[in-house]
Design a protein around this motif. Structure first.
Motif, PDB file in Angstrom:
ATOM      1  N   ARG A  41      29.164  13.841  40.567  1.00 55.51           N
ATOM      2  CA  ARG A  41      28.857  14.175  41.774  1.00 55.51           C
ATOM      3  C   ARG A  41      27.421  14.164  41.775  1.00 55.51           C
ATOM      4  O   ARG A  41      26.494  14.398  41.364  1.00 55.51           O
ATOM      5  N   SER A  42      27.108  13.575  43.340  1.00 54.35           N
ATOM      6  CA  SER A  42      25.864  13.287  43.591  1.00 54.35           C
ATOM      7  C   SER A  42      25.046  14.375  44.430  1.00 54.35           C
ATOM      8  O   SER A  42      25.849  15.264  44.612  1.00 54.35           O
ATOM      9  N   ALA A  43      23.810  14.478  44.713  1.00 51.13           N
ATOM     10  CA  ALA A  43      23.333  15.520  45.464  1.00 51.13           C
ATOM     11  C   ALA A  43      23.857  15.330  46.839  1.00 51.13           C
ATOM     12  O   ALA A  43      24.151  16.436  47.376  1.00 51.13           O
ATOM     13  N   TYR A  44      24.453  14.312  47.498  1.00 50.84           N
ATOM     14  CA  TYR A  44      25.090  14.308  48.747  1.00 50.84           C
ATOM     15  C   TYR A  44      26.219  15.075  48.629  1.00 50.84           C
ATOM     16  O   TYR A  44      26.507  15.861  49.572  1.00 50.84           O
ATOM     17  N   ASP A  45      27.044  14.840  47.553  1.00 49.29           N
ATOM     18  CA  ASP A  45      28.330  15.704  47.616  1.00 49.29           C
ATOM     19  C   ASP A  45      28.118  17.082  47.471  1.00 49.29           C
ATOM     20  O   ASP A  45      28.784  17.991  48.003  1.00 49.29           O
ATOM     21  N   GLU A  46      27.056  17.403  46.768  1.00 48.73           N
ATOM     22  CA  GLU A  46      26.841  18.970  46.637  1.00 48.73           C
ATOM     23  C   GLU A  46      26.120  19.377  47.982  1.00 48.73           C
ATOM     24  O   GLU A  46      26.725  20.518  48.143  1.00 48.73           O
ATOM     25  N   PHE A  47      25.643  18.611  48.741  1.00 49.48           N
ATOM     26  CA  PHE A  47      24.891  19.307  49.777  1.00 49.48           C
ATOM     27  C   PHE A  47      26.412  19.413  50.726  1.00 49.48           C
ATOM     28  O   PHE A  47      26.275  20.267  51.748  1.00 49.48           O
ATOM     29  N   MET A  48      26.936  18.210  51.060  1.00 50.63           N
ATOM     30  CA  MET A  48      28.013  18.259  52.126  1.00 50.63           C
ATOM     31  C   MET A  48      29.137  19.482  51.825  1.00 50.63           C
ATOM     32  O   MET A  48      29.794  20.103  52.660  1.00 50.63           O
TER      33      MET A  48
ATOM     34  N   LEU B 141      15.979  12.904  56.193  1.00 47.87           N
ATOM     35  CA  LEU B 141      15.438  14.105  56.333  1.00 47.87           C
ATOM     36  C   LEU B 141      14.951  14.561  54.952  1.00 47.87           C
ATOM     37  O   LEU B 141      13.864  15.376  54.966  1.00 47.87           O
ATOM     38  N   ALA B 142      15.364  14.357  53.982  1.00 43.54           N
ATOM     39  CA  ALA B 142      14.898  14.831  52.460  1.00 43.54           C
ATOM     40  C   ALA B 142      13.768  13.907  52.125  1.00 43.54           C
ATOM     41  O   ALA B 142      13.145  14.358  51.278  1.00 43.54           O
ATOM     42  N   GLY B 143      13.766  12.690  52.572  1.00 36.61           N
ATOM     43  CA  GLY B 143      12.610  11.687  52.028  1.00 36.61           C
ATOM     44  C   GLY B 143      13.077  11.110  50.757  1.00 36.61           C
ATOM     45  O   GLY B 143      11.926  10.852  50.035  1.00 36.61           O
ATOM     46  N   ARG B 144      13.888  11.109  50.481  1.00 40.14           N
ATOM     47  CA  ARG B 144      14.671  10.584  48.970  1.00 40.14           C
ATOM     48  C   ARG B 144      16.170  10.374  49.002  1.00 40.14           C
ATOM     49  O   ARG B 144      16.795  10.582  49.716  1.00 40.14           O
ATOM     50  N   LYS B 145      16.578   9.281  48.004  1.00 41.50           N
ATOM     51  CA  LYS B 145      17.983   9.139  47.790  1.00 41.50           C
ATOM     52  C   LYS B 145      18.677  10.288  47.225  1.00 41.50           C
ATOM     53  O   LYS B 145      18.145  11.081  46.533  1.00 41.50           O
ATOM     54  N   LEU B 146      20.036  10.269  47.857  1.00 33.56           N
ATOM     55  CA  LEU B 146      20.876  11.526  47.581  1.00 33.56           C
ATOM     56  C   LEU B 146      22.119  11.121  46.706  1.00 33.56           C
ATOM     57  O   LEU B 146      22.845  11.687  46.401  1.00 33.56           O
TER      58      LEU B 146
ATOM     59  N   GLY C 183      20.159  24.199  52.644  1.00 37.21           N
ATOM     60  CA  GLY C 183      19.793  24.060  51.137  1.00 37.21           C
ATOM     61  C   GLY C 183      19.419  22.690  50.953  1.00 37.21           C
ATOM     62  O   GLY C 183      19.284  22.267  49.675  1.00 37.21           O
ATOM     63  N   LEU C 184      19.312  21.859  51.934  1.00 37.59           N
ATOM     64  CA  LEU C 184      19.011  20.040  51.573  1.00 37.59           C
ATOM     65  C   LEU C 184      17.849  20.213  50.489  1.00 37.59           C
ATOM     66  O   LEU C 184      18.099  19.208  49.594  1.00 37.59           O
ATOM     67  N   GLY C 185      16.677  20.427  50.876  1.00 38.14           N
ATOM     68  CA  GLY C 185      15.793  20.289  50.206  1.00 38.14           C
ATOM     69  C   GLY C 185      15.784  20.765  48.652  1.00 38.14           C
ATOM     70  O   GLY C 185      15.603  19.798  47.657  1.00 38.14           O
ATOM     71  N   GLN C 186      16.394  21.993  48.445  1.00 37.00           N
ATOM     72  CA  GLN C 186      16.695  22.494  46.899  1.00 37.00           C
ATOM     73  C   GLN C 186      17.701  21.664  46.445  1.00 37.00           C
ATOM     74  O   GLN C 186      17.411  21.341  45.116  1.00 37.00           O
ATOM     75  N   ILE C 187      18.619  21.315  47.032  1.00 32.89           N
ATOM     76  CA  ILE C 187      19.736  20.379  46.085  1.00 32.89           C
ATOM     77  C   ILE C 187      19.016  19.132  45.604  1.00 32.89           C
ATOM     78  O   ILE C 187      19.352  18.581  44.954  1.00 32.89           O
ATOM     79  N   ALA C 188      18.447  18.465  46.768  1.00 29.73           N
ATOM     80  CA  ALA C 188      17.871  17.107  46.493  1.00 29.73           C
ATOM     81  C   ALA C 188      16.809  17.116  45.296  1.00 29.73           C
ATOM     82  O   ALA C 188      16.889  16.254  44.316  1.00 29.73           O
TER      83      ALA C 188
END
Length: 286
Positions: free
Chosen positions: A200-207, A280-285, A175-180
């Protein structure tokens, strides 16, 4: 070699950042027979508190099931000593990180890991990378110092290849793309409304999602490379537990201290999970 014994001439920063386990030459501290007896007499109720936590910043102990006040005070003192000694030992070995890390919790893990019956997301015997539901790192790495306190049995781990190998294969499905995209939209809305950004950042949500995804992915669990490690009684070791997928097969009575290392403190920041995911996501997380 997946576990490296520390010795003069070895750069521990390099060992850890390459997704290996660093086995320490000495235990963080020595405990008297009386204190060891106290620890080995702890009986936690399965399904209630699995770990006893020590919060160094507040000097607070939590998670200890029913115990006399004098026993709680002595255990509090033991965990305080362990936390201080583990941090001092880590700072001597890892001066680059020690200048920048933030202090997180320590814990005592008194329950035998073998044979536990738990929901999938809480199982320690399934390979996973670590993430904290309530303590976001915002891209910092989770460095943990472990110590096996069992008097006669090893603590047995399985590990797999590091995050930089896993992410290109599994991050999309997790779900990396959707979360980002969702995080980017939420930030935009909050900024337009003049509201503070979420902790919480997108990074934290993804991890956190990745932690659950790996545990529930039967294909990954059955086909990924697996390496067995035995840490004998008294052994101590360090590892980035969000870099190295790990599982605990068996073991009882271990202590652990967590430190959060910012990615720009690494000798190679591009190895940080957040750097890999942002590429991978092409953007900051965060």
């Amino acid at each position: 070699m997946r576990a490296v014994q520390f010795a003069p001439g070895i750069d521990p920063h390099e060992v850890l950042e390459r997704g290996k386990v660093l086995v320490l030459a000495d235990a963080p501290l020595s405990l008297s027979a009386e204190y060891r007896e106290l620890i080995q007499g702890i009986r936690q109720r399965e399904g209630h508190h699995k770990n006893i936590a020590y919060k160094p910043r507040q000097d607070k102990l939590s998670g200890l099931d029913h115990a006399p006040t004098h026993a709680q005070k002595r255990l509090h003192a033991i965990l305080r000593r362990y936390s201080e000694s583990a941090v001092e030992s880590a700072a001597r070995l890892l001066p680059r990180y020690g200048q920048r890390w933030s202090l997180d919790y320590a814990s005592l893990r008194p329950i035998e890991e073998a044979g536990r019956v738990l929901p999938i997301k809480k199982r320690n015997d399934l390979l996973h990378t670590d993430a904290f539901p309530t303590r976001p790192t915002r891209g910092g790495l989770i460095l943990r110092v472990f110590w096996n306190l069992h008097p006669s049995r090893p603590r047995v781990w399985w590990i797999s290849d590091p995050f930089e190998n896993l992410a290109p294969r599994y991050a999309g499905a997790a779900g990396l793309g959707q979360i980002a995209r969702r995080w980017r939209l939420a930030r935009s809305v909050l900024r337009r409304l003049g509201l503070p950004l979420a902790a919480r950042s997108a990074y934290d949500e993804f991890m956190l999602e990745f932690h659950d995804y790996l545990k529930s992915n039967a294909e990954f669990q059955s086909t990924c490379p697996r390496y067995r490690l035995e840490f004998p009684p008294g052994a101590a070791w360090m590892v980035f537990t969000d870099v190295v997928p790990h599982a605990v097969e068996s073991g009882q009575f271990a202590m652990e201290q967590t430190l959060i290392v910012p990615r720009d403190a690494l000798t190679a920041p591009e190895r940080a999970p957040i750097a890999i995911l942002e590429k991978l996501a092409g953007r900051k997380l965060a």
